[in-house]
Design a protein around this motif. Structure first.
Motif, PDB file in Angstrom:
ATOM      1  N   ALA A  87       0.834  -1.208   0.000  1.00 46.27           N
ATOM      2  CA  ALA A  87       0.000   0.000   0.000  1.00 46.27           C
ATOM      3  C   ALA A  87       0.865   1.253   0.000  1.00 46.27           C
ATOM      4  N   TYR A  88       1.978   1.232   0.730  1.00 44.25           N
ATOM      5  CA  TYR A  88       2.868   2.395   0.724  1.00 44.25           C
ATOM      6  C   TYR A  88       3.491   2.591  -0.660  1.00 44.25           C
ATOM      7  N   ILE A  89       3.911   1.519  -1.276  1.00 43.55           N
ATOM      8  CA  ILE A  89       4.478   1.617  -2.631  1.00 43.55           C
ATOM      9  C   ILE A  89       3.429   2.126  -3.611  1.00 43.55           C
ATOM     10  N   LEU A  90       2.204   1.659  -3.469  1.00 40.94           N
ATOM     11  CA  LEU A  90       1.129   2.147  -4.336  1.00 40.94           C
ATOM     12  C   LEU A  90       0.815   3.615  -4.089  1.00 40.94           C
ATOM     13  N   SER A  91       1.045   4.095  -2.856  1.00 40.98           N
ATOM     14  CA  SER A  91       0.836   5.523  -2.601  1.00 40.98           C
ATOM     15  C   SER A  91       1.836   6.365  -3.391  1.00 40.98           C
ATOM     16  N   TYR A  92       3.033   5.844  -3.579  1.00 39.46           N
ATOM     17  CA  TYR A  92       4.023   6.516  -4.428  1.00 39.46           C
ATOM     18  C   TYR A  92       3.550   6.547  -5.873  1.00 39.46           C
ATOM     19  N   VAL A  93       3.073   5.411  -6.350  1.00 41.76           N
ATOM     20  CA  VAL A  93       2.607   5.317  -7.739  1.00 41.76           C
ATOM     21  C   VAL A  93       1.407   6.232  -7.966  1.00 41.76           C
ATOM     22  N   PHE A  94       0.460   6.239  -7.034  1.00 38.13           N
ATOM     23  CA  PHE A  94      -0.701   7.111  -7.154  1.00 38.13           C
ATOM     24  C   PHE A  94      -0.303   8.580  -7.132  1.00 38.13           C
ATOM     25  N   ALA A  95       0.605   8.939  -6.238  1.00 40.57           N
ATOM     26  CA  ALA A  95       1.025  10.339  -6.156  1.00 40.57           C
ATOM     27  C   ALA A  95       1.711  10.775  -7.445  1.00 40.57           C
ATOM     28  N   LYS A  96       2.530   9.915  -7.995  1.00 41.33           N
ATOM     29  CA  LYS A  96       3.302  10.293  -9.174  1.00 41.33           C
ATOM     30  C   LYS A  96       2.485  10.269 -10.465  1.00 41.33           C
ATOM     31  N   TYR A  97       1.682   9.228 -10.656  1.00 40.09           N
ATOM     32  CA  TYR A  97       1.027   9.056 -11.946  1.00 40.09           C
ATOM     33  C   TYR A  97      -0.452   9.438 -11.959  1.00 40.09           C
ATOM     34  N   VAL A  98      -1.167   9.239 -10.881  1.00 43.88           N
ATOM     35  CA  VAL A  98      -2.592   9.553 -10.862  1.00 43.88           C
ATOM     36  C   VAL A  98      -2.812  11.010 -10.471  1.00 43.88           C
ATOM     37  N   PHE A  99      -2.155  11.429  -9.372  1.00 44.17           N
ATOM     38  CA  PHE A  99      -2.313  12.807  -8.917  1.00 44.17           C
ATOM     39  C   PHE A  99      -1.302  13.755  -9.537  1.00 44.17           C
ATOM     40  N   ARG A 100      -0.404  13.225 -10.328  1.00 44.41           N
ATOM     41  CA  ARG A 100       0.588  13.997 -11.099  1.00 44.41           C
ATOM     42  C   ARG A 100       1.444  14.917 -10.215  1.00 44.41           C
ATOM     43  N   VAL A 101       1.926  14.384  -9.114  1.00 43.33           N
ATOM     44  CA  VAL A 101       2.854  15.121  -8.265  1.00 43.33           C
ATOM     45  C   VAL A 101       4.240  14.964  -8.876  1.00 43.33           C
ATOM     46  N   SER A 102       4.848  16.070  -9.225  1.00 42.19           N
ATOM     47  CA  SER A 102       6.184  15.991  -9.814  1.00 42.19           C
ATOM     48  C   SER A 102       7.236  16.353  -8.768  1.00 42.19           C
ATOM     49  N   VAL A 103       8.428  15.897  -9.019  1.00 45.63           N
ATOM     50  CA  VAL A 103       9.536  16.132  -8.091  1.00 45.63           C
ATOM     51  C   VAL A 103       9.841  17.623  -7.987  1.00 45.63           C
ATOM     52  N   GLU A 104       9.630  18.361  -9.061  1.00 51.62           N
ATOM     53  CA  GLU A 104       9.923  19.793  -9.067  1.00 51.62           C
ATOM     54  C   GLU A 104       9.001  20.581  -8.139  1.00 51.62           C
ATOM     55  N   LYS A 105       7.811  20.077  -7.879  1.00 51.30           N
ATOM     56  CA  LYS A 105       6.858  20.782  -7.026  1.00 51.30           C
ATOM     57  C   LYS A 105       7.146  20.598  -5.542  1.00 51.30           C
ATOM     58  N   LEU A 106       7.978  19.636  -5.209  1.00 52.85           N
ATOM     59  CA  LEU A 106       8.281  19.334  -3.809  1.00 52.85           C
ATOM     60  C   LEU A 106       9.568  20.032  -3.383  1.00 52.85           C
ATOM     61  N   ASP A 107       9.768  20.124  -2.068  1.00 54.42           N
ATOM     62  CA  ASP A 107      10.955  20.787  -1.537  1.00 54.42           C
ATOM     63  C   ASP A 107      12.236  20.039  -1.892  1.00 54.42           C
ATOM     64  N   LYS A 108      12.221  18.731  -1.740  1.00 46.71           N
ATOM     65  CA  LYS A 108      13.379  17.886  -2.033  1.00 46.71           C
ATOM     66  C   LYS A 108      12.944  16.789  -2.996  1.00 46.71           C
ATOM     67  N   PRO A 109      13.819  16.358  -3.886  1.00 45.28           N
ATOM     68  CA  PRO A 109      13.431  15.312  -4.841  1.00 45.28           C
ATOM     69  C   PRO A 109      13.033  13.991  -4.183  1.00 45.28           C
ATOM     70  N   ARG A 110      13.611  13.674  -3.035  1.00 43.58           N
ATOM     71  CA  ARG A 110      13.305  12.395  -2.385  1.00 43.58           C
ATOM     72  C   ARG A 110      11.984  12.419  -1.619  1.00 43.58           C
ATOM     73  N   ASP A 111      11.356  13.586  -1.483  1.00 40.37           N
ATOM     74  CA  ASP A 111      10.120  13.694  -0.719  1.00 40.37           C
ATOM     75  C   ASP A 111       8.979  12.867  -1.304  1.00 40.37           C
ATOM     76  N   LEU A 112       8.978  12.677  -2.598  1.00 42.47           N
ATOM     77  CA  LEU A 112       7.904  11.899  -3.218  1.00 42.47           C
ATOM     78  C   LEU A 112       7.913  10.462  -2.701  1.00 42.47           C
TER      79      LEU A 112
END
Length: 101
Positions: free
Chosen positions: A46-71
């Motif tokens: 479920a935690y791994i899927l939260s990463y996938v959902f954040a990145k591909y479904v909700f379109r959270v990009s690394v540039e929008k976050l404070d640090k690249p590893r935050d995603l």
């Protein structure tokens, strides 16, 4: 609210849900003696899927976050600690409601 805070809170709420699911899996003994292991593995998935959902479904990009590893890592500690606490809480409440304790 910043995007990293939304990501943290969404994972925290997911941990509460996963705590209930884990408690239910252990209560019904879905995998017998391996029920806690199964519950943990489902929680990790479920935690791994939260990463996938954040990145591909909700379109959270690394540039929008404070640090690249935050995603990948935003809220990982809170996720697993709160998941464990809610797992114990819900399991105790299920046992109490069923009259087992």
């Amino acid at each position: 609210m910043r995007l990293s805070n939304k990501l943290w809170w969404s994972r925290y709420l997911l941990a509460i849900v996963m705590g209930f699911i884990s408690a239910f899996i252990c209560f019904i003994g879905l995998a017998g003696e391996a029920s806690p292991t199964l519950a943990f593995l489902i929680t990790v998935v479920a935690y791994i899927l939260s990463y996938v959902f954040a990145k591909y479904v909700f379109r959270v990009s690394v540039e929008k976050l404070d640090k690249p590893r935050d995603l990948a890592l935003q809220g990982v500690f809170a996720y697993f600690i709160s998941w464990f606490a809610f797992w114990v809480f819900f399991y105790t409440m299920i046992l109490w409601a069923s009259g087992a304790i």
